[in-house]
Design a protein around this motif. Structure first.
Motif, short mmCIF file in Angstrom:
data_model
loop_
_atom_site.label_atom_id
_atom_site.label_comp_id
_atom_site.label_asym_id
_atom_site.label_seq_id
_atom_site.Cartn_x
_atom_site.Cartn_y
_atom_site.Cartn_z
N MET A 20 0.84 -1.19 0.00
CA MET A 20 0.00 0.00 0.00
C MET A 20 0.88 1.25 0.00
N ASN A 21 0.33 2.29 -0.59
CA ASN A 21 1.02 3.57 -0.57
C ASN A 21 0.36 4.47 0.46
N ILE A 22 1.15 4.94 1.39
CA ILE A 22 0.62 5.82 2.43
C ILE A 22 1.53 7.05 2.55
N THR A 23 1.07 8.00 3.34
CA THR A 23 1.91 9.16 3.64
C THR A 23 2.19 9.19 5.14
N LEU A 24 3.45 9.30 5.49
CA LEU A 24 3.80 9.50 6.90
C LEU A 24 3.98 10.99 7.12
N LYS A 25 3.17 11.53 8.01
CA LYS A 25 3.28 12.96 8.35
C LYS A 25 3.96 13.03 9.71
N ILE A 26 5.21 13.45 9.70
CA ILE A 26 6.04 13.36 10.90
C ILE A 26 6.34 14.76 11.43
N LYS A 27 6.21 14.92 12.75
CA LYS A 27 6.56 16.20 13.36
C LYS A 27 8.07 16.27 13.52
N ARG A 28 8.68 17.24 12.87
CA ARG A 28 10.14 17.36 12.85
C ARG A 28 10.59 18.56 13.68
N PHE A 29 11.73 18.42 14.30
CA PHE A 29 12.31 19.55 15.04
C PHE A 29 13.81 19.35 15.11
N ASN A 30 14.53 20.32 14.55
CA ASN A 30 15.99 20.32 14.66
C ASN A 30 16.37 21.52 15.53
N PRO A 31 16.88 21.28 16.75
CA PRO A 31 17.13 22.40 17.66
C PRO A 31 18.16 23.39 17.12
N GLU A 32 18.96 22.96 16.14
CA GLU A 32 19.98 23.87 15.60
C GLU A 32 19.41 24.77 14.50
N LEU A 33 18.23 24.42 13.98
CA LEU A 33 17.68 25.19 12.87
C LEU A 33 16.30 25.77 13.14
N ASP A 34 15.51 25.07 13.97
CA ASP A 34 14.09 25.41 14.08
C ASP A 34 13.76 26.13 15.39
N GLN A 35 12.84 27.09 15.30
CA GLN A 35 12.28 27.71 16.51
C GLN A 35 11.18 26.82 17.08
N GLN A 36 10.41 26.22 16.21
CA GLN A 36 9.26 25.40 16.59
C GLN A 36 9.25 24.11 15.77
N PRO A 37 8.63 23.06 16.30
CA PRO A 37 8.44 21.86 15.48
C PRO A 37 7.52 22.16 14.30
N HIS A 38 7.66 21.40 13.25
CA HIS A 38 6.80 21.55 12.08
C HIS A 38 6.55 20.18 11.46
N TRP A 39 5.50 20.07 10.66
CA TRP A 39 5.16 18.78 10.04
C TRP A 39 5.84 18.65 8.69
N GLU A 40 6.29 17.44 8.40
CA GLU A 40 6.77 17.14 7.05
C GLU A 40 6.15 15.81 6.62
N VAL B 143 5.38 6.75 1.39
CA VAL B 143 6.09 5.49 1.66
C VAL B 143 5.25 4.32 1.14
N GLU B 144 5.92 3.35 0.53
CA GLU B 144 5.24 2.13 0.12
C GLU B 144 5.51 1.07 1.19
N VAL B 145 4.45 0.49 1.73
CA VAL B 145 4.61 -0.49 2.82
C VAL B 145 3.79 -1.73 2.53
N GLU B 146 4.18 -2.83 3.16
CA GLU B 146 3.36 -4.04 3.16
C GLU B 146 2.38 -3.93 4.33
N PRO B 147 1.19 -4.52 4.19
CA PRO B 147 0.21 -4.41 5.29
C PRO B 147 0.77 -4.89 6.63
N ARG B 148 1.63 -5.92 6.60
CA ARG B 148 2.13 -6.46 7.87
C ARG B 148 3.45 -5.82 8.30
N ASP B 149 3.90 -4.80 7.59
CA ASP B 149 5.07 -4.04 8.06
C ASP B 149 4.75 -3.36 9.38
#
Ligand code: SF4
Ligand code: F3S
Ligand code: FES
Length: 238
Positions: free
Chosen positions: A1-21, A25-31
């Motif tokens: 299946m093709n899905i989208t992972l929406k992950i909250k990212r935060f790099n303390p050296e670059l970001d003031q606040q966390p943001h979504w990216e 991803v292509e995954v198997e159902p039992r992954d």
């Protein structure tokens, strides 16, 4: 299946606040969800930071918020959280300081854990034959549930009382305390109960049940907390 992972990212050296990216991803159902996160880290963005070790629900290191609920990424199968085309959100656990991406600072969590003396206390001499301190199956059963805890922090970081300011000792520490309080070979139940009777102890629990729902080991966390409250209220360990 093709899905989208929406992950909250935060790099303390670059970001003031966390943001979504978002990452397709292509995954198997039992992954496992952990497999999908690895596909992002290994093939799309090596800077994604997450903790994991055993990949089999034992080490407790990959708890995170998945679609708004705390889960171990290695115990979640993709077929149980997504269908073709779905978006799955992944965030760090709440209530602990964010370090980077999905990694939080666990020190506060472990400080609460240490506060309840999570170790066996018995000052009696070692049995003369040098063997174990024997215990009946019934007495062992009394604290069995707490022995299953893997300290993943899923319970504590899903508790609104803990979110308030992080001072509540939290369900994980209470589960660990319960494991020793109700062990008839242990001799420090009074000291642990004293700690749990303090301002930020067990009475901060408002019976919300998020902890029980979040536990990947199916420990009846709220019930164990109730048993500790009862021990404090009655002065008895039955
Ligand atoms: Fe994790 Fe369950 Fe232990 Fe809480 S009680 S730390 S949710 S294993
Ligand atoms: Fe929190 Fe669980 Fe109590 S979610 S309020 S520790 S029942
Ligand atoms: Fe060890 Fe998930 S990686 S519990």
């Amino acid at each position: 299946m093709n899905i989208t992972l929406k992950i909250k990212r935060f790099n303390p050296e670059l970001d003031q606040q966390p943001h979504w990216e978002s990452y397709p991803v292509e995954v198997e159902p039992r992954d496992q969800l952990l497999d999908a996160l690895h596909k992002v880290k290994w093939y799309q963005d090596g800077t994604l930071a997450l903790r994991r070790s055993c990949a089999h629900g034992i080490c407790g290191s990959d708890n995170m918020r998945v679609n708004g609920k705390n889960r171990l990424a290695c115990k979640v199968l993709m077929k149980d959280i997504a269908h073709e085309g779905d978006t799955v959100t992944v965030e760090p656990m709440l209530g602990l300081p964010l370090i980077k991406d999905l990694i939080v600072d666990m020190e506060g969590f472990f400080a609460h854990y240490r506060s309840v003396m999570p170790f066996f206390v018995n000052d009696d001499p070692v049995p003369a034959d040098g063997r174990e301190r024997l215990q009946s199956p019934e007495a062992r059963e009394r604290f069995d549930e707490g022995t299953k805890c893997i300290l993943c922090a899923g319970c504590t970081t899903s508790c609104p009382s803990f979110w308030a300011d992080g001072q509540y000792v939290g369900p994980a520490a209470i589960v660990q305390a319960h494991r020793f309080i109700f062990d008839d070979r242990d001799q420090a139940a009074d000291k642990r109960l004293e700690v749990l009777n303090e301002q930020f102890g067990v009475w901060r629990c408002r019976t919300v049940f998020n902890c029980t729902e979040a536990c990947p080991r199916d420990i009846p966390v709220t019930q164990l907390i109730g048993e500790v409250k009862k021990a404090l209220a009655t002065g008895r360990l039955d």
